[in-house]
Design a protein around this motif. Structure first.
Motif, PDB file in Angstrom:
ATOM      1  N   ALA A  42       0.861  -1.184   0.000  1.00  0.00           N
ATOM      2  CA  ALA A  42       0.000   0.000   0.000  1.00  0.00           C
ATOM      3  C   ALA A  42       0.892   1.227   0.000  1.00  0.00           C
ATOM      4  CB  ALA A  42      -0.922   0.006   1.218  1.00  0.00           C
ATOM      5  N   ASP A  43       0.307   2.377  -0.331  1.00  0.00           N
ATOM      6  CA  ASP A  43       1.098   3.613  -0.313  1.00  0.00           C
ATOM      7  C   ASP A  43       1.537   3.964   1.100  1.00  0.00           C
ATOM      8  OD1 ASP A  43       0.803   3.774  -3.009  1.00  0.00           O
ATOM      9  OD2 ASP A  43      -0.597   5.465  -3.001  1.00  0.00           O
ATOM     10  N   SER A  44       0.661   3.729   2.084  1.00  0.00           N
ATOM     11  CA  SER A  44       1.014   3.986   3.482  1.00  0.00           C
ATOM     12  C   SER A  44       0.081   3.200   4.392  1.00  0.00           C
ATOM     13  CB  SER A  44       0.937   5.483   3.816  1.00  0.00           C
ATOM     14  OG  SER A  44      -0.397   5.946   3.733  1.00  0.00           O
ATOM     15  N   PHE A  45       0.546   3.005   5.628  1.00  0.00           N
ATOM     16  CA  PHE A  45      -0.237   2.279   6.626  1.00  0.00           C
ATOM     17  C   PHE A  45       0.117   2.876   7.983  1.00  0.00           C
ATOM     18  CE2 PHE A  45      -1.131  -1.002   9.700  1.00  0.00           C
ATOM     19  CZ  PHE A  45      -2.280  -1.626   9.224  1.00  0.00           C
ATOM     20  N   GLY A  46      -0.882   3.427   8.685  1.00  0.00           N
ATOM     21  CA  GLY A  46      -0.545   4.001   9.985  1.00  0.00           C
ATOM     22  C   GLY A  46      -1.604   4.923  10.545  1.00  0.00           C
TER      23      GLY A  46
END
Length: 359
Positions: A42-46
């Motif tokens: 994914a592009d980002s996770f958080g």
């Protein structure tokens, strides 16, 4: 003989063409299999920055942005934080896992929490390009006003259907800030609001050689006197301030009559090309905010340098906290009013008694 030689030549040519075709076909098959078997990502996770008051519970969504090479069927991650400031109570389903997913499993450790969540069936797996929260963490706020905690993601595992391919994603970390009922939070409308961290994060730029005044969202209803004391808090920047360049922060009063700011105390800061958070500890002299005027904070970016000062506002980022000796702005607290009234009554009684004795 010529015919045999011709046949052999043609055979070699055909064999060469067939061999090349087979090699190309195998390469295409390998590329197709490789693409279809790529690890999920994914592009980002958080998480985003969050805030809350002591002795309250706050929910923090864990978001995934633009998942790829899915569908994603199982998610596991670690989140570390300062347990003296916040403590995880439980983990709940997010927007993308609300239907058809099992409740998340969470395990606490000294450094933080491990969370795992999986669907009840493959059909509920998260599809490519779907954005939203996968888990919502419920934190208990333990820290004192002004304290902060990191919220750092690690060990992120995104599993494909069947769990044969496990990928990861870049972590998006956040900061948790403990709010204060005496804190004045800066907003990008150049107002500051007491105890209000609800507005979404924004920025305000102070260009080189200029300043900004943040005034309280309410004017003083009477003359409010602040004793000499320290005003604390944080000023957070969107980008690091240039090394060796300076800026100042001052607390005081803003006159509606003259449109001028009068400082009661000032603190100087110097950039270092890396720091984005500057702790405030302003020693202020005794000062009065006259009726119909405003408590104010001034930030000045002097003309000596060339860098703009981009301040992070809203979302609990930048704030100034009044000292415990705060009489209660914009209306003095009842105890102050009572003491003042008792003093007036005592003075009146003394004057009447003196006149009575003279008779």
């Amino acid at each position: 003989m010529l015919k045999d030689r011709y046949n052999r030549v043609m055979y070699r040519k055909v064999l060469r063409v067939v061999s090349i075709a087979v090699i190309v076909l195998l390469v295409l098959i390998a590329l197709t299999l490789s693409a279809s078997a790529a690890d999920p990502t994914a592009d980002s996770f958080g998480v985003e920055d969050a805030n809350g008051y002591k002795n309250t519970n706050v929910t923090v969504p864990v978001n995934i942005t633009n998942p790829q090479n899915g569908p994603i069927a199982t998610i596991r991650f670690n989140i570390s934080y300062n347990k003296s400031v916040i403590s995880a109570i439980d983990a709940q389903k997010g927007d993308l896992t609300l239907v058809g997913w099992n409740s998340p499993d969470s395990t606490d450790f000294d450094w933080g929490t491990v969370v795992r969540i999986a669907p009840q069936a493959d059909e509920y797996a998260i599809q490519n390009g779907t954005n939203g929260s996968v888990v919502v963490l419920n934190f208990s706020v333990l820290g004192e006003p002004g304290e902060t905690s990191y919220m750092n993601l690690s060990g992120i595992e995104l599993s494909h259907l069947g769990g044969f391919f496990v990928g990861t994603a870049p972590p998006q970390n956040g900061t948790f800030t403990v709010g204060s009922a005496r804190a004045w939070y800066l907003h990008n409308d150049t107002r500051m609001y007491k105890g209000n961290m609800s507005k979404p994060e924004d920025t305000l730029t102070i260009v080189n050689g200029s300043s900004k005044n943040w005034t309280a969202n309410e004017a003083a209803t009477v003359d409010v006197e602040f004793p000499a004391d320290y005003w604390t808090g944080w000023l957070k920047l969107n980008t690091p301030f240039t090394a060796t360049e300076n800026f100042t922060v001052a607390v005081g009063s803003y006159s509606t009559t003259t449109s001028n700011f009068t400082a009661a105390g000032t603190q100087n800061f110097t950039g270092d090309d890396s720091k984005t958070a500057f702790p405030l500890n302003i020693p202020a002299n005794e000062f009065t905010v006259p009726k119909d005027n405003y408590l104010a904070l001034n930030v000045t970016n002097p003309p000596a340098g060339s860098a703009d000062l981009v301040i992070k506002t809203d979302g609990g980022n930048s704030f100034i906290t009044s000292p415990e000796t705060d009489p209660g702005y914009p209306i003095p607290e009842l105890s102050s009013i009572i003491l003042f009234s008792v003093g007036l009554l005592a003075l009146a009684a003394y004057i009447l008694r003196t006149r009575f004795l003279k008779r």
